[in-house]
Scaffold this motif. Structure first.
Motif, mmCIF file in Angstrom:
data_model
loop_
_atom_site.group_PDB
_atom_site.id
_atom_site.type_symbol
_atom_site.label_atom_id
_atom_site.label_comp_id
_atom_site.label_asym_id
_atom_site.label_seq_id
_atom_site.Cartn_x
_atom_site.Cartn_y
_atom_site.Cartn_z
ATOM 1 N N MET A 1 44.576 34.217 33.004
ATOM 2 C CA MET A 1 45.231 32.919 32.889
ATOM 3 C C MET A 1 44.907 32.257 31.552
ATOM 4 O O MET A 1 43.944 32.615 30.870
ATOM 5 N N VAL B 1 46.141 25.481 33.682
ATOM 6 C CA VAL B 1 46.859 24.867 34.787
ATOM 7 C C VAL B 1 47.106 23.420 34.380
ATOM 8 O O VAL B 1 46.258 22.801 33.719
ATOM 9 N N SER C 1 41.193 34.450 36.715
ATOM 10 C CA SER C 1 42.079 35.299 37.500
ATOM 11 C C SER C 1 43.015 34.476 38.374
ATOM 12 O O SER C 1 42.561 33.602 39.122
ATOM 13 N N PHE C 2 44.323 34.770 38.293
ATOM 14 C CA PHE C 2 45.270 34.106 39.188
ATOM 15 C C PHE C 2 45.049 34.561 40.630
ATOM 16 O O PHE C 2 45.319 33.807 41.571
ATOM 17 N N PRO D 1 47.316 27.475 44.119
ATOM 18 C CA PRO D 1 48.372 27.218 43.127
ATOM 19 C C PRO D 1 49.654 26.666 43.729
ATOM 20 O O PRO D 1 49.947 26.838 44.914
ATOM 21 N N LEU E 1 49.627 39.241 38.158
ATOM 22 C CA LEU E 1 48.410 38.696 38.764
ATOM 23 C C LEU E 1 47.154 39.160 38.030
ATOM 24 O O LEU E 1 46.126 38.465 38.055
ATOM 25 N N LEU F 1 39.404 29.319 42.009
ATOM 26 C CA LEU F 1 39.424 29.059 40.565
ATOM 27 C C LEU F 1 38.294 28.090 40.235
ATOM 28 O O LEU F 1 38.235 26.990 40.793
ATOM 29 N N ASP G 1 52.733 26.433 38.799
ATOM 30 C CA ASP G 1 51.610 27.139 38.190
ATOM 31 C C ASP G 1 51.960 28.602 37.942
ATOM 32 O O ASP G 1 51.609 29.183 36.906
ATOM 33 N N TRP G 2 52.646 29.193 38.908
ATOM 34 C CA TRP G 2 53.061 30.595 38.768
ATOM 35 C C TRP G 2 54.088 30.741 37.649
ATOM 36 O O TRP G 2 54.017 31.663 36.835
ATOM 37 N N HIS H 1 52.307 30.534 34.428
ATOM 38 C CA HIS H 1 51.561 31.766 34.176
ATOM 39 C C HIS H 1 52.497 32.869 33.683
ATOM 40 O O HIS H 1 52.168 33.586 32.726
ATOM 41 N N PHE I 1 42.679 32.240 41.972
ATOM 42 C CA PHE I 1 43.380 30.979 42.207
ATOM 43 C C PHE I 1 44.099 31.028 43.560
ATOM 44 O O PHE I 1 44.061 30.061 44.342
#
Length: 455
Positions: free
Chosen positions: A264, A267, A280-281, A297, A260, A289, A301-302, A305, A284
């Protein structure tokens, strides 16, 4: 290119943890995956191959698709990869046109080696009439970053400018490095932690064994693994030896907390990459974001990342071993053999943990910094990395012997360790063999490497 818009939403931090912990599986279901990259060059000019043209990378992908029946993957209107829908194996393009096979998850090393053989054979059949060949080495021996055509993948248009801001060699990593990786499973959180710790500590030993990038810009670089040196100067936020993994309380959640905090890149929405470089996630997750205000998210997306984090060992739903240079054909099979022998046998894993458990964070980091220069001759405590390989390789050998998985010739998986036994017995890496040639019969002609190291 997959579209994150088809993915399920993330409801809580527990979803992030589950994305990792869901990889846990019983030993009977453990598999081995192998990924390897290679440079693509023209046989006549020895120069890099662009994407466009009848003998370009795009045409090469088309030829492989026709030969294999694999399905094309697109970024906008460009084919940027292929996938085998039956096995999950795929071919993708790295930023400078490096061809990467992400192999299927297979039950034994014999199948992995057969997969590699089939892949390289198909590439030869398609590429030879195009005047194209493939180079198995860790860093381009004489191409500058500016010499290398950029592949039409949107993510690289985001990554490259950011790399220039956060490190000095990030674009070298992207455009002129090649690796071979092994992906292995775990049964539980505790098993993951133990395997992660052992493989992080021993990753510099793998780097030494597979050192094969002694040249850059047309001359010796001063390093035996310049590829490994490149990673030390790429992006400190997303690379390294993960010292927190050795702290009490290491868990899936602890890795999530680390991930985390890694900035990033992007996306994907509606088939388009949204530039989020440096964001920063965590923001998000809160719907803050700046590029997608109010939007939270999705699980894809995760996953995207996590794929942009590059430590020496990466945790997804499996563990990725990331420390080795690309090398000769037979060494592609040797890397998964090393890690399978060490991590998939309980006695060998325990023996490896006994070897590394009292190493300090400072010692692990010093090994990581020194190995790119001296490889086997790197000093450690009262000996060298070469001494460590004499302890590590027998553990891997014994682990594979106990697996006792045999091929049609009744040979077990230890056969795939043969290239590493030669390195340990002679004390000479592939990089040092190439340097001997350069200073000897090649008489300083760097172009000779294209014949010696081609697949």
């Amino acid at each position: 290119m997959a579209d994150s818009g088809t993915s399920a939403p993330i409801e809580s931090k527990a979803d992030l943890i589950e994305a990792l912990s869901s990889g846990s599986k019983p030993k009977s279901d453990w598999r081995v995956g192998t990924e390897h990259e290679k440079f693509v060059f023209y046989a006549d000019s020895l120069g890099p191959v662009p994407y466009e043209g009848e003998n370009g990378i795009g045409a090469l992908l088309d030829g492989v698709a026709k030969k294999t029946g694999w399905s094309p993957l697109y970024d906008r209107d460009k084919v940027i990869g292929l996938t085998d829908t039956r096995t999950g194996a795929s071919i993708s393009l790295e930023p400078g046109g490096q061809f990467e096979l992400s192999g299927a998850a297979l039950s034994n090393l014999h199948d992995t080696c057969s997969e590699t053989h089939r892949h390289l054979t198909v590439l030869r059949e398609v590429a030879d009439p195009m005047g194209i060949k493939f180079l198995g080495i860790g860093v381009t021996p004489d191409w500058a970053v500016t010499d290398i055509p950029v592949m039409p993948k949107s993510r690289y248009g985001i990554m490259a400018p950011y790399m220039r801001e956060v490190g000095t060699l990030g674009t070298s990593m992207m455009f002129r490095s090649c690796t071979v990786q092994a992906n292995l499973d775990f049964s539980s959180e505790a098993d993951m932690v133990k395997k992660l710790r052992v493989s992080l500590a021993l990753q510099p030993i793998a780097t030494a064994l597979f050192a094969n990038s002694p040249f850059v810009d047309g001359k010796p670089s001063g390093f035996l693994s310049f590829r490994s040196q490149i990673w030390l100067h790429t992006d400190p936020d997303r690379t390294g030896m993960l010292p927190f993994a050795f702290e009490e309380g290491m868990s899936f959640e602890r890795y999530v907390d680390y991930a985390l905090d890694v900035p990033m890149y992007f996306v994907i929405r509606n088939g388009q990459y949204v530039n989020c470089a440096g964001e920063s996630f965590r923001a998000f997750l809160r719907g803050e974001l700046p590029q997608l205000p109010g939007e939270k998210p999705l699980k894809r997306d995760w996953e995207d990342h996590l794929s942009t984090i590059f430590p020496e060992v990466r945790l997804k739903r499996f563990l990725e071993m990331r420390g080795a240079d690309c090398g000769p054909w037979e060494e592609i099979c040797a890397l998964p053999a090393l890690w399978t022998g060490l991590l998939y046998d309980e006695d060998s894993l325990e023996g490896a943990w006994d070897l590394v458990k009292d190493w300090t964070a400072e010692e692990r980091w010093q090994l990581r910094k020194d190995v790119p220069v001296k490889a086997l001759e790197t000093e450690f405590r009262d000996g060298t990395v070469h001494d460590l390989t004499r302890l590590v390789l027998p553990l891997a050998q014994a682990g594979l012997e106990r697996r006792n998985l045999r091929n049609w010739e009744d040979m077990d998986e230890t056969m795939h360790l043969a290239p590493l036994r030669r390195v340990v017995e002679t004390g000479k890496t592939q990089a040092e063999r190439l340097l001997d040639c350069y200073h000897g019969p090649w008489e300083g002609d760097i172009k000779r490497v294209y014949a010696v190291a081609a697949y």
